[in-house]
Enzyme design. Structure first.
Site, mmCIF file in Angstrom:
data_model
loop_
_atom_site.group_PDB
_atom_site.id
_atom_site.type_symbol
_atom_site.label_atom_id
_atom_site.label_comp_id
_atom_site.label_asym_id
_atom_site.label_seq_id
_atom_site.Cartn_x
_atom_site.Cartn_y
_atom_site.Cartn_z
ATOM 1 N N ASP A 94 -8.549 -8.327 -14.350
ATOM 2 C CA ASP A 94 -7.404 -7.791 -13.611
ATOM 3 C C ASP A 94 -6.980 -8.708 -12.459
ATOM 4 O O ASP A 94 -5.791 -8.877 -12.191
ATOM 5 C CB ASP A 94 -7.782 -6.401 -13.058
ATOM 6 C CG ASP A 94 -6.579 -5.478 -12.981
ATOM 7 O OD1 ASP A 94 -5.473 -5.914 -13.313
ATOM 8 O OD2 ASP A 94 -6.763 -4.314 -12.570
ATOM 9 N N ALA A 151 -4.389 -2.974 -1.819
ATOM 10 C CA ALA A 151 -3.914 -4.330 -2.122
ATOM 11 C C ALA A 151 -4.576 -4.787 -3.428
ATOM 12 O O ALA A 151 -5.415 -4.089 -3.985
ATOM 13 C CB ALA A 151 -4.259 -5.267 -0.978
ATOM 14 N N ASN A 153 -6.397 -7.640 -4.001
ATOM 15 C CA ASN A 153 -7.476 -8.643 -3.980
ATOM 16 C C ASN A 153 -8.868 -8.072 -4.235
ATOM 17 O O ASN A 153 -9.715 -8.749 -4.821
ATOM 18 C CB ASN A 153 -7.429 -9.446 -2.676
ATOM 19 C CG ASN A 153 -7.554 -8.575 -1.448
ATOM 20 O OD1 ASN A 153 -7.366 -7.355 -1.518
ATOM 21 N ND2 ASN A 153 -7.861 -9.191 -0.331
ATOM 22 N N LYS A 176 -3.272 5.104 -4.799
ATOM 23 C CA LYS A 176 -2.352 4.262 -5.561
ATOM 24 C C LYS A 176 -2.837 2.812 -5.465
ATOM 25 O O LYS A 176 -2.775 2.202 -4.408
ATOM 26 C CB LYS A 176 -0.929 4.337 -5.005
ATOM 27 C CG LYS A 176 0.050 3.583 -5.914
ATOM 28 C CD LYS A 176 1.347 3.210 -5.237
ATOM 29 C CE LYS A 176 1.284 1.935 -4.451
ATOM 30 N NZ LYS A 176 1.029 0.723 -5.233
ATOM 31 N N GLU A 179 0.226 -2.420 -7.883
ATOM 32 C CA GLU A 179 0.696 -2.475 -9.274
ATOM 33 C C GLU A 179 0.218 -3.740 -9.980
ATOM 34 O O GLU A 179 0.199 -3.808 -11.208
ATOM 35 C CB GLU A 179 2.224 -2.373 -9.330
ATOM 36 C CG GLU A 179 2.932 -3.546 -8.716
ATOM 37 C CD GLU A 179 4.449 -3.440 -8.851
ATOM 38 O OE1 GLU A 179 5.120 -3.616 -7.832
ATOM 39 O OE2 GLU A 179 4.938 -3.179 -9.951
ATOM 40 N N GLU A 250 -5.207 -1.387 7.345
ATOM 41 C CA GLU A 250 -5.992 -2.630 7.204
ATOM 42 C C GLU A 250 -5.023 -3.697 6.744
ATOM 43 O O GLU A 250 -4.658 -3.750 5.565
ATOM 44 C CB GLU A 250 -7.099 -2.434 6.160
ATOM 45 C CG GLU A 250 -8.183 -1.467 6.571
ATOM 46 C CD GLU A 250 -9.035 -1.978 7.718
ATOM 47 O OE1 GLU A 250 -8.936 -3.171 8.076
ATOM 48 O OE2 GLU A 250 -9.784 -1.169 8.270
ATOM 49 N N CYS A 284 -8.188 -11.016 3.346
ATOM 50 C CA CYS A 284 -7.456 -10.761 4.593
ATOM 51 C C CYS A 284 -8.122 -11.348 5.814
ATOM 52 O O CYS A 284 -7.457 -11.818 6.729
ATOM 53 C CB CYS A 284 -7.324 -9.252 4.763
ATOM 54 S SG CYS A 284 -8.899 -8.406 4.618
ATOM 55 N N GLU A 381 0.245 -16.066 7.689
ATOM 56 C CA GLU A 381 -0.787 -15.796 6.683
ATOM 57 C C GLU A 381 -0.320 -16.339 5.335
ATOM 58 O O GLU A 381 0.765 -15.999 4.871
ATOM 59 C CB GLU A 381 -1.028 -14.286 6.572
ATOM 60 C CG GLU A 381 -2.133 -13.966 5.592
ATOM 61 C CD GLU A 381 -2.343 -12.468 5.372
ATOM 62 O OE1 GLU A 381 -1.352 -11.759 5.134
ATOM 63 O OE2 GLU A 381 -3.498 -12.026 5.419
ATOM 64 N N LYS A 451 -4.403 -5.770 17.299
ATOM 65 C CA LYS A 451 -3.008 -6.224 17.360
ATOM 66 C C LYS A 451 -2.271 -5.888 16.056
ATOM 67 O O LYS A 451 -2.395 -4.778 15.546
ATOM 68 C CB LYS A 451 -2.969 -7.718 17.705
ATOM 69 C CG LYS A 451 -3.656 -8.012 19.051
ATOM 70 C CD LYS A 451 -3.239 -9.342 19.649
ATOM 71 C CE LYS A 451 -3.958 -10.496 19.025
ATOM 72 N NZ LYS A 451 -3.657 -11.782 19.630
ATOM 73 N N GLU A 458 -12.536 0.865 9.001
ATOM 74 C CA GLU A 458 -13.216 1.323 7.793
ATOM 75 C C GLU A 458 -14.703 1.015 7.963
ATOM 76 O O GLU A 458 -15.083 0.171 8.777
ATOM 77 C CB GLU A 458 -12.656 0.610 6.553
ATOM 78 C CG GLU A 458 -11.185 0.957 6.339
ATOM 79 C CD GLU A 458 -10.658 0.640 4.947
ATOM 80 O OE1 GLU A 458 -10.746 -0.528 4.535
ATOM 81 O OE2 GLU A 458 -10.145 1.566 4.294
HETATM 82 P P1 NDP Z 1 1.436 -5.461 0.126
HETATM 83 O O1 NDP Z 1 1.615 -5.146 1.558
HETATM 84 O O2 NDP Z 1 2.518 -6.130 -0.598
HETATM 85 O O3 NDP Z 1 1.090 -4.127 -0.687
HETATM 86 C C1 NDP Z 1 0.021 -3.282 -0.329
HETATM 87 C C2 NDP Z 1 0.168 -1.955 -1.052
HETATM 88 O O4 NDP Z 1 1.236 -1.208 -0.481
HETATM 89 C C3 NDP Z 1 0.507 -2.100 -2.544
HETATM 90 O O5 NDP Z 1 -0.158 -1.089 -3.260
HETATM 91 C C4 NDP Z 1 2.002 -1.912 -2.541
HETATM 92 O O6 NDP Z 1 2.505 -1.540 -3.787
HETATM 93 C C5 NDP Z 1 2.152 -0.815 -1.503
HETATM 94 N N1 NDP Z 1 3.477 -0.697 -0.917
HETATM 95 C C6 NDP Z 1 4.446 -1.624 -0.816
HETATM 96 N N2 NDP Z 1 5.525 -1.122 -0.181
HETATM 97 C C7 NDP Z 1 5.229 0.159 0.153
HETATM 98 C C8 NDP Z 1 5.920 1.204 0.844
HETATM 99 N N3 NDP Z 1 7.132 1.044 1.337
HETATM 100 N N4 NDP Z 1 5.290 2.397 0.999
HETATM 101 C C9 NDP Z 1 4.037 2.581 0.539
HETATM 102 N N5 NDP Z 1 3.331 1.631 -0.128
HETATM 103 C C10 NDP Z 1 3.908 0.427 -0.319
HETATM 104 O O7 NDP Z 1 0.081 -6.305 0.080
HETATM 105 P P2 NDP Z 1 -0.546 -7.093 -1.159
HETATM 106 O O8 NDP Z 1 -0.905 -6.132 -2.227
HETATM 107 O O9 NDP Z 1 0.333 -8.253 -1.448
HETATM 108 O O10 NDP Z 1 -1.917 -7.603 -0.504
HETATM 109 C C11 NDP Z 1 -1.996 -8.701 0.324
HETATM 110 C C12 NDP Z 1 -1.973 -8.307 1.787
HETATM 111 O O11 NDP Z 1 -2.979 -7.337 2.049
HETATM 112 C C13 NDP Z 1 -2.271 -9.461 2.715
HETATM 113 O O12 NDP Z 1 -1.430 -9.461 3.833
HETATM 114 C C14 NDP Z 1 -3.688 -9.200 3.156
HETATM 115 O O13 NDP Z 1 -4.023 -9.780 4.372
HETATM 116 C C15 NDP Z 1 -3.745 -7.722 3.178
HETATM 117 N N6 NDP Z 1 -5.117 -7.258 3.036
HETATM 118 C C16 NDP Z 1 -5.739 -6.698 4.122
HETATM 119 C C17 NDP Z 1 -7.059 -6.326 4.047
HETATM 120 C C18 NDP Z 1 -7.742 -5.671 5.214
HETATM 121 O O14 NDP Z 1 -8.722 -4.971 5.008
HETATM 122 N N7 NDP Z 1 -7.291 -5.847 6.447
HETATM 123 C C19 NDP Z 1 -7.854 -6.521 2.840
HETATM 124 C C20 NDP Z 1 -7.081 -7.070 1.737
HETATM 125 C C21 NDP Z 1 -5.769 -7.439 1.862
HETATM 126 P P3 NDP Z 1 2.823 -2.662 -4.913
HETATM 127 O O15 NDP Z 1 2.143 -3.925 -4.531
HETATM 128 O O16 NDP Z 1 2.289 -2.050 -6.129
HETATM 129 O O17 NDP Z 1 4.296 -2.821 -4.874
#
Ligand code: NDP
Length: 484
Positions: A94, A151, A153, A176, A179, A250, A284, A381, A451, A458
């Site tokens: 995946d 997310a 990853n 959720k 995707e 997060e 992240c 980032e 910030k 978590e």
């Molecule tokens: P995104 O912010 O693009 O998406 C995160 C999730 O939010 C996905 O499931 C996405 O759906 C969903 N989403 C998008 N728009 C909305 C909305 N308006 N309302 C509700 N949900 C929404 O992140 P990525 O998946 O691209 O992951 C990478 C990012 O995550 C990086 O910035 C990384 O730093 C951060 N991250 C942070 C971590 C932490 O613990 N601090 C750990 C891992 C990653 P879909 O993608 O299905 O459209």
């Protein structure tokens, strides 16, 4: 070889797989670009159905004793460990992450969370406050229906890190997944049922941002926990605030890894490799701004170049492979854009920088030296395998520069000077810090950002505060007085 990972159905609601929704969601193996499964995105009716199931299940789940809830979570942890190889192989297909990594860092970490919070469940409670003859006590109560949004990853890890504390406190959850990586959260749902969780306690719906947005604004939702980027975090936080819902955010980072002259160079290089290239840099908390004190800069870069010869990029299903593809074509393109900016703005490319041609989403581990604070690659980032090495002279200078960012997720320091190590971490404006290591996040310790990198924590006991609230009970032992 055809890869067969089509799940029984796309969603998991009220204890069973459910098919539904109209739009197709293709699942792609990042190493080849091959479509390995096709799911459906949830429509509004499915989202409502999942929330209704979670709402209906919540009172009885919260009414169980902590020992009973904990027993189910710990049983789920055991099942997850027994199935670790199968779950790891699924996660590798995946996400594209090497099996070498997923075998130890994904379902295994999810199992740790289920075990840890399963253990804590029986210890949750309030306090007794004596008020003369009167007294008060507090009850620690569940919030209700929680929404988790992940997310791409660390899909099963993120689902478990959210579900375990939520369920331990007596909440139920609708999750959720991203995707991009929808498969493994369904397995967590299956495992929880097998472990004895009542139907509706943990539900999964597939979808993109629109489904996330509907979940976040649903009137029956008490709490939203998101792992994602800062722009998404802003939107979700604002939408949750409309209903004064609790949140955990997060989000992203641009974390500093500060290496002083007196550090053990070999360990510092290991940390820089782990903190930039593990999971092809898609983490992240990565230490993507590597500040190296001038006295050891050459030694650091020389040793880093030697160690990079150990990169084994290839089919992530091969356990000898230690560097896999990126998750998607889009993510490779984002990284290519940043590499081009790094070159255009004058950073010195010392390793990598090229996309590997052919099928799949491959980017070489890339190192830029002579990076300065205002270059785009030092400010934004990237979320890919790009390390920026920056020079510094003094402790005071490097602390100011390390903190000069809107992010505050993580930070690390390497030094053999004990007093300096503690002095420096005390001044880092970041939620999660390390001394002489990087990116270790065991479940026992709180994890989260300051910030723009987040709200709440978590893991650790701290997570309990974010999935429960206190009810105060005042008990009068005498008569009630009134002015008239
Ligand atoms: P995104 O912010 O693009 O998406 C995160 C999730 O939010 C996905 O499931 C996405 O759906 C969903 N989403 C998008 N728009 C909305 C909305 N308006 N309302 C509700 N949900 C929404 O992140 P990525 O998946 O691209 O992951 C990478 C990012 O995550 C990086 O910035 C990384 O730093 C951060 N991250 C942070 C971590 C932490 O613990 N601090 C750990 C891992 C990653 P879909 O993608 O299905 O459209």
């Amino acid at each position: 070889m055809t890869i067969a990972v089509q799940p029984t159905a796309s969603h998991f609601i009220n204890g069973a797989y459910v098919e539904g929704g109209s739009e197709d969601l293709p699942v792609v193996f990042p190493a080849t670009g091959e479509v390995v499964a096709t799911l459906k995105l949830a429509d509004e009716a499915l989202v409502d159905q999942a929330i209704a199931a979670a709402k209906a299940a919540q009172p009885a789940w919260a009414a169980l004793s902590g020992v009973e809830r904990g027993r189910i979570l710990r049983r789920a942890a055991e099942i997850m460990r027994e199935r670790n190889r199968e779950l790891s192989e699924l996660e590798t297909i995946d996400t594209g992450k090497p099996l070498q990594e997923t075998l130890i860092a994904d379902a295994a970490s999810g199992a740790d969370a289920l075990e840890y919070f399963g253990g804590l469940a029986a210890t949750l409670g309030g306090e007794h406050i004596q008020l003369g003859a009167d007294f008060a006590y507090t009850r620690r109560e569940a919030l209700g229906v929680c929404v988790g949004i992940g997310a791409w990853n660390y899909p099963i890890q993120i689902a478990s890190w959210k579900a375990a504390p939520a369920l331990a406190c007596g909440n139920t959850m609708v999750f959720k997944p991203s995707e991009t990586t929808p498969l493994s959260a369904l397995k967590l749902a299956e495992i929880l049922i097998e472990a004895g969780a009542p139907a509706g306690v943990f539900n999964v719906v597939q979808g993109a941002g629109a489904v996330g947005a509907r979940l976040v604004t649903h009137p029956d939702v008490a709490k939203v926990s998101l792992t994602g980027s800062v722009p998404t975090g802003r939107k979700v936080y604002a939408a949750a605030a409309e209903g004064l819902r609790h949140v955990t955010m997060e989000l992203g980072g641009k974390s500093p890894l500060v290496i002083f002259d007196d550090a053990n160079v070999e360990n510092a290089v290991s940390a820089a490799i782990n903190g930039n290239f593990y999971s092809s840099g898609q983490i992240c908390s990565n230490g993507t701004r590597v500040f190296v004190q001038k006295g050891i800069k050459e030694a650091f870069l020389t040793r880093l170049a030697e160690r990079l010869k150990g990169v084994n990029m290839g089919d992530p299903r091969d356990e000898a492979v230690n560097f896999g593809p990126m998750v998607s074509e889009r993510q490779v393109q984002i990284v290519e854009g940043y590499i081009a900016k790094g070159l255009a703005e004058g950073a010195r490319l010392v390793a990598g920088g090229q996309r590997r041609e052919g099928a799949g989403f491959w980017m070489e581990p890339t190192v830029f030296a002579d990076v300065t604070d205002t270059m785009t690659i030092a400010e934004e980032e990237i979320f890919g395998p790009v390390m920026s090495v920056l020079d510094f002279d003094t402790e005071e200078e490097v602390i100011a520069r390390a903190n000069a960012t809107e992010f505050g997720l993580a930070a690390g320091v390497f030094t053999n000077n004990l007093a300096r190590a503690h002095r420096v971490v005390a001044q880092f404006k970041a939620g999660t810090t390390w001394i002489n290591t990087y990116n270790l996040t065991p479940v026992e310790v709180p994890f989260g950002g300051s910030k723009m990198s987040g709200v709440g924590r978590e893991n650790g006991r701290a997570a309990i505060e974010h999935y429960s609230e206190l009810k105060t009970v005042y008990v009068a032992m005498g008569d009630t007085e009134a002015p008239f």
